[in-house]
Design an enzyme around this catalytic site. Structure first.
Site, PDB file in Angstrom:
ATOM      1  N   GLU A 120      -6.406   3.048  -6.223  1.00  0.00           N
ATOM      2  CA  GLU A 120      -7.591   3.134  -5.349  1.00  0.00           C
ATOM      3  C   GLU A 120      -8.446   4.138  -6.088  1.00  0.00           C
ATOM      4  O   GLU A 120      -8.075   5.372  -5.999  1.00  0.00           O
ATOM      5  CB  GLU A 120      -7.354   3.449  -4.148  1.00  0.00           C
ATOM      6  CG  GLU A 120      -8.626   3.742  -3.229  1.00  0.00           C
ATOM      7  CD  GLU A 120      -8.622   4.392  -1.956  1.00  0.00           C
ATOM      8  OE1 GLU A 120      -7.846   5.123  -1.776  1.00  0.00           O
ATOM      9  OE2 GLU A 120      -9.431   4.250  -1.052  1.00  0.00           O
ATOM     10  N   ASP A 167      -2.793   4.513  -2.880  1.00  0.00           N
ATOM     11  CA  ASP A 167      -3.784   5.042  -2.015  1.00  0.00           C
ATOM     12  C   ASP A 167      -4.218   6.446  -2.459  1.00  0.00           C
ATOM     13  O   ASP A 167      -3.547   7.288  -2.627  1.00  0.00           O
ATOM     14  CB  ASP A 167      -3.339   5.114  -0.673  1.00  0.00           C
ATOM     15  CG  ASP A 167      -4.277   5.678   0.316  1.00  0.00           C
ATOM     16  OD1 ASP A 167      -5.335   5.041   0.590  1.00  0.00           O
ATOM     17  OD2 ASP A 167      -4.141   6.708   0.877  1.00  0.00           O
ATOM     18  N   ASP A 220       0.860  -1.086  -0.079  1.00  0.00           N
ATOM     19  CA  ASP A 220      -0.055   0.106  -0.004  1.00  0.00           C
ATOM     20  C   ASP A 220       0.747   1.294   0.075  1.00  0.00           C
ATOM     21  O   ASP A 220       1.760   1.449   0.866  1.00  0.00           O
ATOM     22  CB  ASP A 220      -0.984  -0.160   1.379  1.00  0.00           C
ATOM     23  CG  ASP A 220      -2.042   0.697   1.328  1.00  0.00           C
ATOM     24  OD1 ASP A 220      -2.427   1.573   0.256  1.00  0.00           O
ATOM     25  OD2 ASP A 220      -3.132   0.051   1.529  1.00  0.00           O
ATOM     26  N   HIS A 246     -11.251  -2.588   3.761  1.00  0.00           N
ATOM     27  CA  HIS A 246     -11.168  -1.846   5.146  1.00  0.00           C
ATOM     28  C   HIS A 246     -11.829  -0.545   5.208  1.00  0.00           C
ATOM     29  O   HIS A 246     -11.902  -0.288   6.321  1.00  0.00           O
ATOM     30  CB  HIS A 246      -9.761  -1.633   5.326  1.00  0.00           C
ATOM     31  CG  HIS A 246      -9.031  -0.810   4.463  1.00  0.00           C
ATOM     32  ND1 HIS A 246      -8.994  -1.042   3.031  1.00  0.00           N
ATOM     33  CD2 HIS A 246      -8.574   0.480   4.476  1.00  0.00           C
ATOM     34  CE1 HIS A 246      -8.373   0.169   2.424  1.00  0.00           C
ATOM     35  NE2 HIS A 246      -8.228   1.066   3.493  1.00  0.00           N
ATOM     36  N   ASP A 247     -12.444   0.023   4.022  1.00  0.00           N
ATOM     37  CA  ASP A 247     -13.208   1.264   3.944  1.00  0.00           C
ATOM     38  C   ASP A 247     -14.665   1.222   4.068  1.00  0.00           C
ATOM     39  O   ASP A 247     -15.315   2.075   3.872  1.00  0.00           O
ATOM     40  CB  ASP A 247     -12.764   2.307   2.914  1.00  0.00           C
ATOM     41  CG  ASP A 247     -11.139   2.602   3.155  1.00  0.00           C
ATOM     42  OD1 ASP A 247     -10.953   2.740   4.243  1.00  0.00           O
ATOM     43  OD2 ASP A 247     -10.738   2.925   2.040  1.00  0.00           O
TER      44      ASP A 247
HETATM   45  C1  GLC Z   1      -7.987   5.571   1.398  1.00  0.00           C
HETATM   46  C2  GLC Z   1      -7.563   4.467   2.385  1.00  0.00           C
HETATM   47  C3  GLC Z   1      -8.447   4.801   3.821  1.00  0.00           C
HETATM   48  C4  GLC Z   1      -7.714   6.304   4.510  1.00  0.00           C
HETATM   49  C5  GLC Z   1      -7.360   7.333   3.250  1.00  0.00           C
HETATM   50  C6  GLC Z   1      -6.658   8.262   3.562  1.00  0.00           C
HETATM   51  O1  GLC Z   1      -9.240   5.906   0.958  1.00  0.00           O
HETATM   52  O2  GLC Z   1      -8.125   3.227   1.799  1.00  0.00           O
HETATM   53  O3  GLC Z   1      -8.389   3.739   4.722  1.00  0.00           O
HETATM   54  O4  GLC Z   1      -8.321   6.477   5.302  1.00  0.00           O
HETATM   55  O5  GLC Z   1      -7.007   6.699   1.764  1.00  0.00           O
HETATM   56  O6  GLC Z   1      -5.154   7.705   3.466  1.00  0.00           O
END
Ligand code: GLC
Ligand code: CA
Length: 577
Positions: A282, A228, A127, A349-350
C-alpha cells in the site's frame, strides 16, 4: 460546411455491452503471472453480507455469495482485516494476528471461505497490518510495563529524560505521533491513532515475528499479502527535528527509509519465495524511483504496489481536470512499461466512491459514468482492483453532521480543522464528499429491508438509494452496470493485449475524451472514453482502421470517417487494423 454524419448503428445483439472474444490465439508473454493477469475484487468484510443478524458482515456472508463473486469473473479477492482487534480503526489495529474476530466467524469458517474461493479459481490476498499493532496486543501491553520487558523493543520509544520528542506528524491524531507512557517514563510512537503503536522493524526479533505470522497464513492457503502502510515500516530512529511544514509531504520524510529494502529482501527470502506467494504494498513512496525500488523483479522485494497520485487529485468537491488524470496515468504507465508492475485502482475503503469522485453520481448519469470508469479500470496496463459495490455503481451517502461519523480518520480531521479555526461548514462539506465512510456502507443486494444485507440493525446505515441500485435488479438487466462490469472482466481475461499491451495516449490535451491504444503484436485496440455529461467529439486517424466494435455501453456508435462523437460517458473499445 458540416460533414455528413454517418450513423453507424451497431446493435450489439441482446446486450449493448456484450463482449466479443477474438478467435486468434493469444500471443504468449514472458513472466506472466496470475497477479498480473487477474482482476482483483476487494471485500470490506463487515459491510458485505451478514448471516447471523448481528448487523456485521461475516465469513458466512462471503460463503453465501461465492457464486456471485465467481459470476463477476474476478480471479483474486483481497479482504480487509478480520483479526482479533478492539476495532478502533475498524480492524487496522490488530491485537492477535493469528486469531479471527468473533464477529466474522471462526477459523473453520475462514477455511471454508478460502476453500470456496480457491475451488472457484479465485486467489486470496490477506491484509497484513504490521507497521503498527493495536495497543491491546499482548506485545504492547507487556512493553508498556517496563523498559526491561522483552517486548519493549518491539516498539519505538523516546525516553522522557531526553525531554519531549521533536514534533512528528500523525495521520490520525491531531496532537502528533508521540504519546506518553507513565510506567516506562517514555513516549511511544504512533504514525496513525494513539491506539496503533508503531512496531519496531529495526528489531530483527520483531521482523521474525512478522514472517512467522505470514507463514502461519500462507500455510492455511493464503496466496498473497497486502502490506498495509508499509512505506512507513522502517524509521530514522534518531527521530530528528524535521523542517517546518514537512508534514505536508510526510511520505517523503517518514517513508521509505533505505533499510526498508533490506527488510523486504529478507521477507522475500523468508516468506514470499519459499511459499510462492505475492505481496502488494500500500503506497509506493514519493517518487517513481521509490516505486521501482519496491517492485522491480530483480530486486526480489515486493511484486507490486499501488500509488495514490490520482486518488489524491479529487479529494474535494472541486473535482479534477481530465488532462491531469491522463498525465498521471500516462507517466506511471511509461515508467513501468519495461520493468516492474503496478496496480490500477480508483477507489477502496479509504476513499469516497468511485462514481462520486471521477464520474457523475446523479441518477441520470451514474450508471453510464460508472460503466465508463470500469471500462477504463479494466483496460489499463497493471492489475485492476475493484472495490465491492463499484461493480453496481454504489454511491456516496449524505452525512452532513459530525455526530453521524464513527471513523477515526474523519473525527481526527474534524478536531484538527476545529483547532485550526477552519470554516467548519466548508469543512463538513468536504468531509461529507470525501470521507472514507462513504465507501463503507452495506452492500446493496436487493430492494428488501436493509438492502438484503442484514435482518438485524446494520452497523452502518444503508444508502437510501438501495431500491434503485442493487444486485438483484441489475442481475436481470443486460444493460446494467453489473453486467457491463462482468462483460469487461471477461473481455480482459480473454484478451492479453489489455494486460500486457503497449499503452499509447492519444490527444493528451483533449479536455473531455480519454483516448488510447493498447497494442500487443498484431492485436490492436483503441479505447475511447467520454468523461463528460454531454456529447463530445474527437478526430483520430485510427478511426479509419476499425475492424470491429468490442465494447460499447450504448447501442450506437457515431463515426464519420476519422471523427467520432461520443455520447455522455460513452465508453467504447474497438479493434483496429
Ligand atoms: C491503511 C489502511 C487504512 C488504515 C491505515 C492504518 O492506510 O488502508 O484503512 O486506517 O492504514 O492502518
Ligand atoms: Ca454477522
Amino acid at each position: 460546411m458540416k460533414k455528413i454524419i454517418l450513423l453507424l448503428l451497431i446493435l450489439l445483439s441482446m446486450n449493448s455491452c456484450k463482449e466479443k472474444t477474438t478467435t486468434q490465439t493469444e500471443p504468449t508473454t514472458d513472466n506472466s503471472t496470475w497477479w498480473k493477469e487477474g482482476v482483483l475484487y476487494q471485500i470490506y468484510p463487515q459491510s458485505f453480507k451478514d448471516t447471523n443478524g448481528d448487523g456485521f458482515g461475516d465469513f458466512g456472508g462471503v460463503i453465501e455469495q461465492l457464486d456471485y463473486i465467481e459470476s463477476l469473473g474476478v480471479t483474486m479477492v483481497w479482504m480487509n482485516p478480520f483479526f482479533e482487534s478492539p476495532l478502533v480503526d475498524n480492524g487496522y489495529d490488530v491485537s492477535d494476528y493469528r486469531a479471527i474476530h468473533p464477529r466474522y466467524g471462526t477459523m473453520e469458517d475462514f477455511q471454508e471461505m478460502l476453500d470456496g474461493l480457491k475451488s472457484r479459481g479465485i486467489k486470496f490476498v490477506l491484509d497484513v497490518v504490521v507497521n503498527h499493532s493495536s495497543n491491546q496486543h499482548e506485545w504492547f501491553k507487556q512493553a508498556c510495563s517496563s523498559r526491561d520487558n522483552k517486548y519493549y523493543n518491539y516498539y519505538h520509544w523516546w525516553p522522557a529524560e531526553k525531554g519531549k520528542p521533536p514534533y512528528r506528524h500523525s495521520l490520525f491524531d491531531p496532537e502528533g505521533a508521540w504519546d506518553y507512557n507513565q510506567a516506562t517514563n517514555s513516549y511511544y510512537l504512533h504514525t496513525f491513532a494513539e491506539a496503533q503503536p508503531d512496531l519496531n522493524w529495526e528489531n530483527p526479533k520483531l521482523r521474525q515475528e512478522v514472517y512467522d505470522i505470514m507463514k502461519f497464513w500462507a500455510e492455511k492457503g493464503v496466496d498473497g499479502f497486502r502490506m498495509d502502510a508499509f512505506q512507513f515500516a522502517s524509521k530514522d530512529i534518531t527521530f530528528p527535528e524535521w523542517p517546518e511544514g514537512h508534514e505536508k509531504d510526510f511520505i517523503k520524510w517518514y517513508g521509505m527509509r533505505p533499510q526498508l529494502h533490506d527488510y523486504l529482501k529478507e521477507m522475500y527470502k523468508e516468506v514470499i519465495e519459499p511459499y510462492n506467494v505475492f505481496a502488494v504494498a500500500e503506497g509506493s513512496g514519493s517518487t517513481l524511483k521509490d516505486a521501482h525500488d519496491l517492485v522491480d523483479e530483480d530486486r526480489k522485494e515486493l511484486q507490486t504496489a499501488y500509488h495514490f497520485e490520482y486518488v489524491d487529485m479529487s479529494r474535494t468537491p472541486v473535482g479534477y481536470k481530465l488532462a491531469d488524470f491522463k498525465e498521471v496515468f500516462t507517466r506511471w504507465d511509461k515508467s513501468f512499461a519495461e520493468k516492474g508492475w503496478i496496480a490500477i485502482f480508483l477507489s477502496n475503503h479509504d476513499n469516497a466512491r468511485l462514481v462520486n469522485r471521477f464520474g457523475n453520481a446523479s441518477p441520470e448519469f451514474r450508471a453510464v459514468s460508472t460503466q465508463m470508469l470500469n471500462t477504463f479500470l479494466l483496460s489499463m496496463r497493471g492489475t485492476p482492483y475493484t472495490y465491492y459495490g463499484d461493480e453496481l455503481g454504489m454511491t456516496n451517502i449524505d452525512m452532513p453532521t459530525i455526530e453521524e461519523y464513527v471513523d477515526i480518520e474523519a473525527i481526527g480531521r474534524f478536531k484538527k480543522a476545529q483547532a485550526a479555526n477552519a470554516d467548519m461548514d466548508e469543512f463538513m462539506e468536504v468531509l461529507n464528499y470525501s470521507s472514507r465512510e462513504n465507501a463503507r456502507t452495506p452492500m446493496q443486494w436487493n430492494d428488501s429491508v436493509n438492502s438484503g444485507f442484514t435482518i438485524g440493525k446494520p452497523w452502518k446505515k444503508v444508502n437510501e438509494n438501495y431500491k434503485e441500485i442493487n444486485v438483484e435488479q441489475q442481475d436481470k438487466d443486460p444493460k446494467s452496470v453489473l453486467n457491463h462490469f462482468r462483460s469487461m472482466v471477461k473481455f480482459r481475461n480473454n484478451n492479453k493485449v489489455l494486460v500486457y499491451g503497449d499503452y499509447q495516449l492519444l490527444q493528451a490535451e483533449h479536455p473531455e475524451i480519454y483516448a488510447f491504444t493498447r497494442i500487443l503484436d498484431d492485436k490492436k485496440m483503441l479505447v475511447l472514453l467520454n468523461f463528460t455529461n454531454h456529447n463530445s467529439s474527437i478526430t483520430l486517424s485510427q478511426l479509419n482502421n476499425i475492424n470491429e466494435t468490442l465494447i460499447n455501453n450504448y447501442e450506437t456508435l457515431n463515426i464519420d470517417n476519422d471523427e467520432i462523437t461520443l455520447k455522455p460517458y460513452q465508453a467504447v473499445i474497438v479493434s483496429i487494423k
